[in-house]
Design an enzyme around this catalytic site. Structure first.
Site, mmCIF file in Angstrom:
data_model
loop_
_atom_site.group_PDB
_atom_site.id
_atom_site.type_symbol
_atom_site.label_atom_id
_atom_site.label_comp_id
_atom_site.label_asym_id
_atom_site.label_seq_id
_atom_site.Cartn_x
_atom_site.Cartn_y
_atom_site.Cartn_z
ATOM 1 N N SER A 19 27.574 42.104 106.971
ATOM 2 C CA SER A 19 27.643 40.645 107.068
ATOM 3 C C SER A 19 26.798 40.206 108.259
ATOM 4 O O SER A 19 25.616 40.516 108.309
ATOM 5 C CB SER A 19 29.103 40.185 107.195
ATOM 6 O OG SER A 19 29.193 38.780 107.164
ATOM 7 N N HIS A 46 26.494 39.556 103.043
ATOM 8 C CA HIS A 46 26.917 38.165 102.889
ATOM 9 C C HIS A 46 25.729 37.239 103.154
ATOM 10 O O HIS A 46 25.064 37.346 104.177
ATOM 11 C CB HIS A 46 28.055 37.842 103.864
ATOM 12 C CG HIS A 46 29.274 38.669 103.623
ATOM 13 N ND1 HIS A 46 30.218 38.915 104.601
ATOM 14 C CD2 HIS A 46 29.714 39.323 102.520
ATOM 15 C CE1 HIS A 46 31.184 39.674 104.097
ATOM 16 N NE2 HIS A 46 30.897 39.931 102.844
ATOM 17 N N ASP A 139 36.003 42.179 105.460
ATOM 18 C CA ASP A 139 35.557 42.580 104.134
ATOM 19 C C ASP A 139 35.116 44.044 104.158
ATOM 20 O O ASP A 139 34.436 44.481 105.077
ATOM 21 C CB ASP A 139 34.394 41.687 103.686
ATOM 22 C CG ASP A 139 34.001 41.925 102.234
ATOM 23 O OD1 ASP A 139 34.883 42.306 101.439
ATOM 24 O OD2 ASP A 139 32.823 41.722 101.906
#
Length: 200
Positions: A19, A46, A139
């Site tokens: 991310s 992401h 995540d």
């Protein structure tokens, strides 16, 4: 489950989740992998869903591997990196095909590393190798736990040296991670594990 001193690593796929700070981290890892890397790779980074992404183009220019945005229905290929497009979950299916999904966000994100890792665990079991890189949030931790439960292997960037510690810290706190490494050592570890020259 891989035991200590295992000599043969029969991995069939590498899945990577990242991310915040992930583009730089992915450049470091993918840019250091050899052109003849023998298994396919799938990546969730992401991304801002409001913009077209040039992530695959950026990574492709810096890597010996072929890097492309994943497309629904395509087959995984050794040495090819399939990157989740913005606002689509990337899933691996039995038979080595990919699917894209717009189901609800997971932990506020889509694509979700958790969903990718869970699909990889389901399809590949002990032949799955997943890696969590820099990022905020958590995540990837749940999906990595499923990979471990199915006998697969989990590698994490060291939270202490990651640009953003959230994702690596979440996975190292909740999962019995096999290797925790600084960014510069991850590519070599992936090669060694896949080729069977590095033991756990």
């Amino acid at each position: 489950m891989p035991g200590p001193g295992r000599l043969q690593a029969a991995y069939e796929i590498v899945a990577i989740g990242s991310s915040a700070g992930g583009v730089k981290a992915l450049l470091a890892v993918l840019g250091a992998l050899p052109a003849d890397f023998p298994v396919p790779l799938v990546v969730v980074q992401h991304l801002d869903p409001r913009h077209e992404t040039i992530l695959a183009d950026i990574l492709d220019r810096q890597s010996k591997l072929r890097i492309k945005l994943a497309e629904a229905g395509e087959f995984l290929e050794p040495g090819v990196v399939h990157v989740a497009p913005p606002d689509r979950h990337l899933l691996v299916n039995p038979g080595g095909t990919l699917s894209l999904s717009t189901v609800d966000r997971v932990k506020f994100v889509r694509p979700s590393a958790d969903l990718l890792f869970e699909s990889v665990a389901d399809v590949y079991g002990p032949a799955a190798l997943v890696c969590v890189l820099t990022g905020t949030g958590s995540d990837g931790a749940v999906g990595a736990g499923m990979v471990k439960a199915r006998g697969g292997t989990v590698v994490s960037e060291d939270p202490e040296t990651a640009e953003f510690e959230g994702m690596p810290q979440a996975v190292t706190k909740s999962v019995s991670v096999d290797l925790v490494l600084p960014l510069g050592e991850i590519a070599g570890a992936l090669v060694g594990l896949v080729e069977g020259t590095r033991t756990l």
